[in-house]
Scaffold this active site. Structure first.
Site, PDB file in Angstrom:
ATOM      1  N   CYS A   1      -2.199   1.848  -9.071  1.00  0.00           N
ATOM      2  CA  CYS A   1      -2.578   0.429  -9.101  1.00  0.00           C
ATOM      3  C   CYS A   1      -4.023   0.182  -9.499  1.00  0.00           C
ATOM      4  O   CYS A   1      -4.294  -0.421 -10.538  1.00  0.00           O
ATOM      5  CB  CYS A   1      -2.291  -0.206  -7.743  1.00  0.00           C
ATOM      6  SG  CYS A   1      -0.544  -0.244  -7.304  1.00  0.00           S
TER       7      CYS A   1
ATOM      8  N   TYR B   1     -15.092   3.086   2.785  1.00  0.00           N
ATOM      9  CA  TYR B   1     -15.199   4.502   3.119  1.00  0.00           C
ATOM     10  C   TYR B   1     -15.597   5.259   1.856  1.00  0.00           C
ATOM     11  O   TYR B   1     -14.862   5.263   0.867  1.00  0.00           O
ATOM     12  CB  TYR B   1     -13.877   5.041   3.670  1.00  0.00           C
ATOM     13  CG  TYR B   1     -13.565   4.523   5.050  1.00  0.00           C
ATOM     14  CD1 TYR B   1     -13.989   5.222   6.172  1.00  0.00           C
ATOM     15  CD2 TYR B   1     -12.867   3.328   5.231  1.00  0.00           C
ATOM     16  CE1 TYR B   1     -13.719   4.750   7.455  1.00  0.00           C
ATOM     17  CE2 TYR B   1     -12.599   2.842   6.502  1.00  0.00           C
ATOM     18  CZ  TYR B   1     -13.033   3.553   7.605  1.00  0.00           C
ATOM     19  OH  TYR B   1     -12.772   3.077   8.867  1.00  0.00           O
TER      20      TYR B   1
ATOM     21  N   LYS C   1       0.847  -1.189   0.000  1.00  0.00           N
ATOM     22  CA  LYS C   1       0.000   0.000   0.000  1.00  0.00           C
ATOM     23  C   LYS C   1       0.882   1.238   0.000  1.00  0.00           C
ATOM     24  O   LYS C   1       1.790   1.350   0.841  1.00  0.00           O
ATOM     25  CB  LYS C   1      -0.915   0.029   1.238  1.00  0.00           C
ATOM     26  CG  LYS C   1      -1.885  -1.127   1.336  1.00  0.00           C
ATOM     27  CD  LYS C   1      -2.840  -0.946   2.504  1.00  0.00           C
ATOM     28  CE  LYS C   1      -2.148  -0.986   3.854  1.00  0.00           C
ATOM     29  NZ  LYS C   1      -1.620  -2.319   4.189  1.00  0.00           N
TER      30      LYS C   1
END
Length: 441
Positions: A266, A257, A157
């Site tokens: 990505c 969210y 991430k």
């Protein structure tokens, strides 16, 4: 172990630095001479928390080196990672020219049994193409050198890549060769102490796993954004809905969210590439097509909300924008919702005053000098004489601002919040016109 990594972009640099951090002897090679010279001086080309210190420390210790000399890099190790870019073609498919160029370069210089590992995100079947490119080059040299091609996709991430690499939740390896499995177990032993995180599978399954993971996460984001749009129409509050569905362990709270769309290097690229892969084998992927369609539409909602709030009167007005990177803890603006917003404001004749803790230089690189763009040194400086505030990125230092100062600085107390970081009822009590995503407005 001695390891060579081709590519010093996001994946290659993190991979090389983190392997060196655990004691492996790593050489990173790139064709960009300026980047390699900067890395040798400890200048990191990307913002990633914790990366600069481990690069600098391991260069100083001699465990991490940078070079443009591909021949010496191949000679350094018999385990070679390919971590170069796979940019999308016009049809959305991944462009493998850089990956295959590295494969040919490795084959040109290799002199012993070599393990070649694709770390780049690549379509299913890429390992076969890499193997064919290596075989063709070895044949042109009239040599017979044994080699293996494996897949080892990354699951990093942005904003937490170092932590993800050092403490992985899984390490996927695609191979059917025992020597590769043994070498990978040795390589990843420092990351695999508490329990076995290594998941071995066939190469094609490993290649598909990476795309499937990103597509699943992108799907969750587009799903909650779709529900948020419905919530607006029916007068519901998506944040309460999110809490209600997230408490179901089958769903969970991760990636539900609501906001102004996903971006980065990505998700957009990989969803399109997976759709393209499906198309190439005669299968249409309508769900993934919808994920991309919803996301593209979601990125335009901030401007639509802003324009509607001002009855379409954008021309000549100035708008404060908080957050330019596609997510916090990175300076990456690829496919960022902020770009869609700013470009729409400019097209309508408006001006932007923007601030981001890390992405200011990247914004300057992308847009250069514009009369309708001012990059401000603080978030407060954006507000003076602005007609409204728009929040694109949920950086932590945006969460608890001085609301009185905001109201006093803005010409009109209008906030369009693309990340739902404030409470609508509190904002109304404070005298703001507050517009969030899916908040029943």
């Amino acid at each position: 172990m001695k390891v060579t990594v081709f590519g010093t972009g996001y994946v290659g640099l993190v991979t090389g630095a983190c392997l060196a951090e655990t004691g492996h002897d790593v050489v990173c090679v790139d064709v960009d001479e300026a980047k390699i010279a900067a890395l040798k001086e400890g200048q990191i080309p990307i913002f990633e928390p914790g990366l600069d210190s481990i690069v600098i420390n391991n260069v100083e210790s001699g465990l991490l080196a940078f070079t443009t000399d591909a021949e010496s890099a191949v000679a350094h190790a018999n385990m070679i990672f390919i971590a170069v870019g796979t940019p999308p073609d016009e049809n959305g498919s991944a462009d493998l020219k850089y990956v295959l160029n590295v494969a040919r370069t490795v084959a040109q210089y290799m002199s012993r049994e070599t393990i070649i590992v694709t770390k780049s995100t690549v379509p299913v079947g890429t390992a076969d193409k890499v193997s064919a490119a290596v075989a063709e080059t070895l044949q042109s040299r009239d040599v017979d050198i044994p080699y293996y091609v494996a897949s080892n996709p990354e699951f990093l991430k942005e904003g937490a890549a170092v932590a993800d690499f050092m403490k992985p939740d899984r390490i996927v390896v695609g191979t059917d060769a025992e020597p590769v499995e043994a070498a990978m177990r040795e390589l990843y032993a420092p990351f695999n102490r508490n329990h076995d995180r290594l998941k071995f599978m066939d190469v094609r399954s490993a290649e598909l796993t990476k795309y499937a993971a990103n597509a699943m996460l992108a799907t969750k984001i587009s799903f909650i954004n779709e529900i948020a749009n419905i919530a607006e129409c029916v007068g519901a509050d998506i944040e309460q809905v999110r809490a209600g569905i997230g408490s179901d362990p089958r769903i969970g709270y991760h990636f539900i969210y609501p906001g102004c769309g996903y971006g980065g290097s990505c998700f957009p690229k990989d969803v399109k590439a997976l759709v393209s892969t499906a198309s190439q084998v005669g299968y249409r992927a309508p769900l993934l097509e919808a994920v991309e369609e919803v996301n593209q539409a979601q990125k335009s909602r901030l401007f639509s909300k802003l324009s509607a709030a001002l009855d379409g009167d954008i021309a000549g007005k100035t708008f404060a924008v908080w957050g330019l990177a596609f997510k916090p803890k990175t300076d990456d603006m690829r496919e960022a919702p902020s770009r869609v917003l700013m470009e729409a404001i400019w097209a309508a004749g408006g001006r932007v005053k923007a601030f981001d803790p890390e992405a200011m230089n990247e914004t300057q690189r992308i847009y250069g000098q514009r009369e309708d763009l001012q990059l401000m040194g603080t978030k407060e400086a954006c507000l003076h004489d602005a007609d409204a505030l728009v929040i694109c990125t949920e950086w932590k230092n945006f969460w608890a601002p001085d609301f009185d100062a905001i109201k006093n600085s803005l010409k009109t107390p209008l906030i369009v919040d693309g990340r739902n970081i404030y409470n609508p009822h509190q904002m109304t009590e404070l005298g703001f016109r507050y517009i969030g995503i899916g908040r029943g407005n």
